[in-house]
Design a protein around this motif. Structure first.
Motif, PDB file in Angstrom:
ATOM      1  N   GLY A 152       0.779  -1.237   0.000  1.00 20.72           N
ATOM      2  CA  GLY A 152       0.000   0.000   0.000  1.00 20.72           C
ATOM      3  C   GLY A 152       0.811   1.287   0.000  1.00 20.72           C
ATOM      4  O   GLY A 152       1.734   1.466  -0.796  1.00 20.72           O
TER       5      GLY A 152
ATOM      6  N   ARG B 281       5.308  -9.447   7.970  1.00 22.56           N
ATOM      7  CA  ARG B 281       5.320 -10.624   7.086  1.00 22.56           C
ATOM      8  C   ARG B 281       6.549 -10.617   6.184  1.00 22.56           C
ATOM      9  O   ARG B 281       6.651  -9.820   5.251  1.00 22.56           O
ATOM     10  CB  ARG B 281       4.048 -10.633   6.227  1.00 22.56           C
ATOM     11  CG  ARG B 281       2.785 -10.964   7.008  1.00 22.56           C
ATOM     12  CD  ARG B 281       1.555 -10.630   6.211  1.00 22.56           C
ATOM     13  NE  ARG B 281       1.468  -9.207   5.924  1.00 22.56           N
ATOM     14  CZ  ARG B 281       0.666  -8.659   5.018  1.00 22.56           C
ATOM     15  NH1 ARG B 281      -0.120  -9.422   4.283  1.00 22.56           N
ATOM     16  NH2 ARG B 281       0.654  -7.353   4.830  1.00 22.56           N
TER      17      ARG B 281
ATOM     18  N   ASP C  21       7.608  -6.859  14.543  1.00 23.71           N
ATOM     19  CA  ASP C  21       6.307  -6.314  14.940  1.00 23.71           C
ATOM     20  C   ASP C  21       6.542  -4.967  15.616  1.00 23.71           C
ATOM     21  O   ASP C  21       7.073  -4.903  16.727  1.00 23.71           O
ATOM     22  CB  ASP C  21       5.615  -7.296  15.901  1.00 23.71           C
ATOM     23  CG  ASP C  21       4.222  -6.818  16.302  1.00 23.71           C
ATOM     24  OD1 ASP C  21       3.893  -5.631  16.053  1.00 23.71           O
ATOM     25  OD2 ASP C  21       3.470  -7.630  16.874  1.00 23.71           O
TER      26      ASP C  21
ATOM     27  N   ILE D 106       2.018   8.567   9.203  1.00 26.09           N
ATOM     28  CA  ILE D 106       0.745   8.494   8.486  1.00 26.09           C
ATOM     29  C   ILE D 106      -0.396   8.407   9.504  1.00 26.09           C
ATOM     30  O   ILE D 106      -0.514   7.438  10.256  1.00 26.09           O
ATOM     31  CB  ILE D 106       0.703   7.280   7.525  1.00 26.09           C
ATOM     32  CG1 ILE D 106       1.908   7.312   6.564  1.00 26.09           C
ATOM     33  CG2 ILE D 106      -0.616   7.291   6.744  1.00 26.09           C
ATOM     34  CD1 ILE D 106       2.025   8.548   5.681  1.00 26.09           C
ATOM     35  N   GLY D 107      -1.210   9.457   9.512  1.00 24.49           N
ATOM     36  CA  GLY D 107      -2.406   9.502  10.353  1.00 24.49           C
ATOM     37  C   GLY D 107      -3.602   9.070   9.533  1.00 24.49           C
ATOM     38  O   GLY D 107      -3.523   8.140   8.720  1.00 24.49           O
TER      39      GLY D 107
ATOM     40  N   PRO E 103      -4.310  10.720   5.234  1.00 19.65           N
ATOM     41  CA  PRO E 103      -5.022  10.391   3.992  1.00 19.65           C
ATOM     42  C   PRO E 103      -6.519  10.207   4.233  1.00 19.65           C
ATOM     43  O   PRO E 103      -6.953   9.820   5.324  1.00 19.65           O
ATOM     44  CB  PRO E 103      -4.418   9.044   3.572  1.00 19.65           C
ATOM     45  CG  PRO E 103      -3.258   8.783   4.482  1.00 19.65           C
ATOM     46  CD  PRO E 103      -3.508   9.582   5.719  1.00 19.65           C
TER      47      PRO E 103
ATOM     48  N   VAL F 249      -9.800   8.168   1.981  1.00 19.03           N
ATOM     49  CA  VAL F 249      -9.886   6.817   1.402  1.00 19.03           C
ATOM     50  C   VAL F 249      -8.805   6.647   0.322  1.00 19.03           C
ATOM     51  O   VAL F 249      -8.708   7.444  -0.603  1.00 19.03           O
ATOM     52  CB  VAL F 249     -11.276   6.574   0.772  1.00 19.03           C
ATOM     53  CG1 VAL F 249     -11.305   5.230   0.049  1.00 19.03           C
ATOM     54  CG2 VAL F 249     -12.355   6.632   1.838  1.00 19.03           C
TER      55      VAL F 249
ATOM     56  N   THR G 278      -4.532  -0.733  -1.515  1.00 17.35           N
ATOM     57  CA  THR G 278      -3.823  -1.048  -0.278  1.00 17.35           C
ATOM     58  C   THR G 278      -4.521  -2.267   0.321  1.00 17.35           C
ATOM     59  O   THR G 278      -5.589  -2.671  -0.143  1.00 17.35           O
ATOM     60  CB  THR G 278      -3.926   0.104   0.743  1.00 17.35           C
ATOM     61  OG1 THR G 278      -5.282   0.146   1.216  1.00 17.35           O
ATOM     62  CG2 THR G 278      -3.585   1.450   0.135  1.00 17.35           C
TER      63      THR G 278
HETATM   64  N1  LIG Z   1      -5.946   2.993   2.854  1.00 12.66           N
HETATM   65  C1  LIG Z   1      -6.641   3.979   3.414  1.00 12.66           C
HETATM   66  O1  LIG Z   1      -7.771   4.323   2.968  1.00 12.66           O
HETATM   67  C2  LIG Z   1      -6.053   4.758   4.565  1.00 12.66           C
HETATM   68  C3  LIG Z   1      -6.685   5.958   4.943  1.00 12.66           C
HETATM   69  C4  LIG Z   1      -6.155   6.692   5.986  1.00 12.66           C
HETATM   70  C5  LIG Z   1      -5.016   6.251   6.649  1.00 12.66           C
HETATM   71  N2  LIG Z   1      -4.429   5.070   6.269  1.00 12.66           N
HETATM   72  C6  LIG Z   1      -3.217   4.660   7.011  1.00 12.66           C
HETATM   73  O2  LIG Z   1      -2.180   4.463   6.074  1.00 12.66           O
HETATM   74  C7  LIG Z   1      -1.188   3.597   6.657  1.00 12.66           C
HETATM   75  C8  LIG Z   1      -0.808   2.540   5.617  1.00 12.66           C
HETATM   76  O3  LIG Z   1      -1.922   1.702   5.370  1.00 12.66           O
HETATM   77  P1  LIG Z   1      -2.326   1.199   3.929  1.00 12.66           P
HETATM   78  O4  LIG Z   1      -3.594   1.862   3.564  1.00 12.66           O
HETATM   79  O5  LIG Z   1      -1.186   1.265   2.997  1.00 12.66           O
HETATM   80  O6  LIG Z   1      -2.744  -0.322   4.257  1.00 12.66           O
HETATM   81  P2  LIG Z   1      -1.872  -1.664   4.212  1.00 12.66           P
HETATM   82  O7  LIG Z   1      -1.606  -2.030   2.808  1.00 12.66           O
HETATM   83  O8  LIG Z   1      -2.631  -2.622   5.066  1.00 12.66           O
HETATM   84  O9  LIG Z   1      -0.498  -1.285   4.913  1.00 12.66           O
HETATM   85  C9  LIG Z   1      -0.258  -1.357   6.303  1.00 12.66           C
HETATM   86  C10 LIG Z   1       1.134  -1.933   6.500  1.00 12.66           C
HETATM   87  O10 LIG Z   1       1.472  -1.840   7.894  1.00 12.66           O
HETATM   88  C11 LIG Z   1       2.099  -3.048   8.290  1.00 12.66           C
HETATM   89  N3  LIG Z   1       1.817  -3.249   9.708  1.00 12.66           N
HETATM   90  C12 LIG Z   1       0.602  -3.249  10.308  1.00 12.66           C
HETATM   91  N4  LIG Z   1       0.738  -3.504  11.612  1.00 12.66           N
HETATM   92  C13 LIG Z   1       2.066  -3.693  11.847  1.00 12.66           C
HETATM   93  C14 LIG Z   1       2.840  -4.010  12.985  1.00 12.66           C
HETATM   94  N5  LIG Z   1       2.274  -4.225  14.183  1.00 12.66           N
HETATM   95  N6  LIG Z   1       4.188  -4.094  12.868  1.00 12.66           N
HETATM   96  C15 LIG Z   1       4.764  -3.891  11.670  1.00 12.66           C
HETATM   97  N7  LIG Z   1       4.102  -3.593  10.544  1.00 12.66           N
HETATM   98  C16 LIG Z   1       2.754  -3.503  10.635  1.00 12.66           C
HETATM   99  C17 LIG Z   1       1.478  -4.138   7.393  1.00 12.66           C
HETATM  100  O11 LIG Z   1       2.382  -5.214   7.154  1.00 12.66           O
HETATM  101  P3  LIG Z   1       2.327  -6.577   8.018  1.00 12.66           P
HETATM  102  O12 LIG Z   1       0.876  -6.982   8.109  1.00 12.66           O
HETATM  103  O13 LIG Z   1       3.179  -7.511   7.235  1.00 12.66           O
HETATM  104  O14 LIG Z   1       2.919  -6.238   9.344  1.00 12.66           O
HETATM  105  C18 LIG Z   1       1.241  -3.378   6.088  1.00 12.66           C
HETATM  106  O15 LIG Z   1       2.331  -3.517   5.205  1.00 12.66           O
HETATM  107  C19 LIG Z   1      -1.820   3.040   7.924  1.00 12.66           C
HETATM  108  O16 LIG Z   1      -1.279   3.729   9.045  1.00 12.66           O
HETATM  109  C20 LIG Z   1      -3.298   3.357   7.759  1.00 12.66           C
HETATM  110  O17 LIG Z   1      -3.955   3.478   8.996  1.00 12.66           O
HETATM  111  C21 LIG Z   1      -4.918   4.320   5.248  1.00 12.66           C
END
Ligand SMILES: NC(=O)c1ccc[n+]([C@@H]2O[C@H](COP(=O)([O-])OP(=O)(O)OC[C@H]3O[C@@H](n4cnc5c(N)ncnc54)[C@H](OP(=O)(O)O)[C@@H]3O)[C@@H](O)[C@H]2O)c1
Length: 248
Positions: free
Chosen positions: A20, A42, A61, A140-141, A182, A184, A188
């Motif tokens: 993502g 992972r 982690d 990232i919030g 961000p 939506v 990701t």
């Molecule tokens: N997508 C949206 O609409 C959106 C909107 C607002 C904010 N955000 C924020 O953007 C950030 C990135 O999310 P994304 O949207 O790109 O989703 P994503 O693809 O699920 O990415 C999240 C990443 O964080 C890692 N992660 C989660 N928990 C972890 C832990 N305890 N230790 C180490 N790594 C961890 C995951 O890898 P592993 O599972 O392998 O650990 C994954 O690679 C997040 O903070 C999310 O809250 C996303």
């Protein structure tokens, strides 16, 4: 992005860089010629992305103090840019809590706190002594800090409050600390297959441009906040959401 001849390469750590927004951010820095390390839990996911981008990875982690401590030997000894991106809405990864189930509510709130606050605070605490003078911390919030989403929004709001103190604490060393929030963002793993096209359409209809963000658009804002051009910006929350939430 073209690398300017003579531009010094920075050492960049991106947590949650396997997928993502984190992977798009790592890609942008790597393209610019920076030395990038991605992290996540992972190993298979990390090794695939690291190979694609030509970067290094460290699996741990980020919500677990022992795991963070153990990773320190593999993480860079000097860091110019720390992107604390790991996180997500753990409510999307667990069965819904029944009304009145206080143990379930407590567990769900703790899960989002661990996933979004501890993943950010612990790695920043661990790497602060390694941050170069003039370094950048970008976290990232989420738009959810302003708009709700229960324990997830509350956790992201906590990150915003924490960032203010971090910015104050590090300013003497010329280090900035900002949050990118961000709206939506598709492509990701965030939604874990939990949303329908109708849900996305309804959600993005709140944006002036009527669309979701791409991970690359969030990465571009992170890249700017890590650049010399942003040198007087610190302690801020920068929203990237097409107008779905406007500054006020
Ligand atoms: N997508 C949206 O609409 C959106 C909107 C607002 C904010 N955000 C924020 O953007 C950030 C990135 O999310 P994304 O949207 O790109 O989703 P994503 O693809 O699920 O990415 C999240 C990443 O964080 C890692 N992660 C989660 N928990 C972890 C832990 N305890 N230790 C180490 N790594 C961890 C995951 O890898 P592993 O599972 O392998 O650990 C994954 O690679 C997040 O903070 C999310 O809250 C996303």
């Amino acid at each position: 992005m073209r690398v300017m001849p003579g531009t010094p390469s920075r050492t960049v750590v991106v947590t949650g860089g396997g997928t993502g927004i984190g992977a798009a951010t790592a890609a942008l820095f790597a393209e610019a010629g920076d030395d990038v390390v991605i992290t996540g839990r992972r190993e298979d996911v990390l090794s695939r992305t690291a190979k694609e981008l030509g970067v290094r990875y460290v699996a741990f982690d980020a919500a677990d103090p022992g795991s963070v401590r153990g990773a320190l030997t593999e993480l860079p000894t000097a860091v110019d840019v720390l992107v604390t991106n790991a996180g997500g809405n753990t409510d999307r990864q667990r069965p819904p809590v029944e009304a009145g189930d206080l143990d379930g509510v407590a567990a769900a709130w703790r899960a989002n706190f661990d996933a979004n606050v501890l993943t950010t605070v612990l790695i920043t605490e661990a790497l602060t002594p390694r941050l170069a003078d003039g370094a950048r911390v970008v976290t990232i919030g989420s738009i959810a800090a302003k708009q709700g989403s229960g324990s997830y929004g509350a956790a992201k709001a906590a990150v915003e409050a924490w960032n203010v103190d971090l910015a104050r604490k590090l300013a003497g060393r010329g280090i900035s600390a900002n949050v990118v929030a961000p709206g939506v963002t598709l492509d990701t793993e965030f939604f874990q297959g939990t949303v329908t096209e109708e849900w996305v359409a309804a959600r993005v209809s709140a944006a002036f441009d009527k669309r979701a963000a791409t991970p690359a658009e969030i990465a571009g804002t992170v890249f700017f906040l890590a650049s010399a051009a942003s040198s007087h910006i610190t302690g801020q929350v920068v929203h990237v959401n097409g107008g779905a939430y406007t500054a006020r």
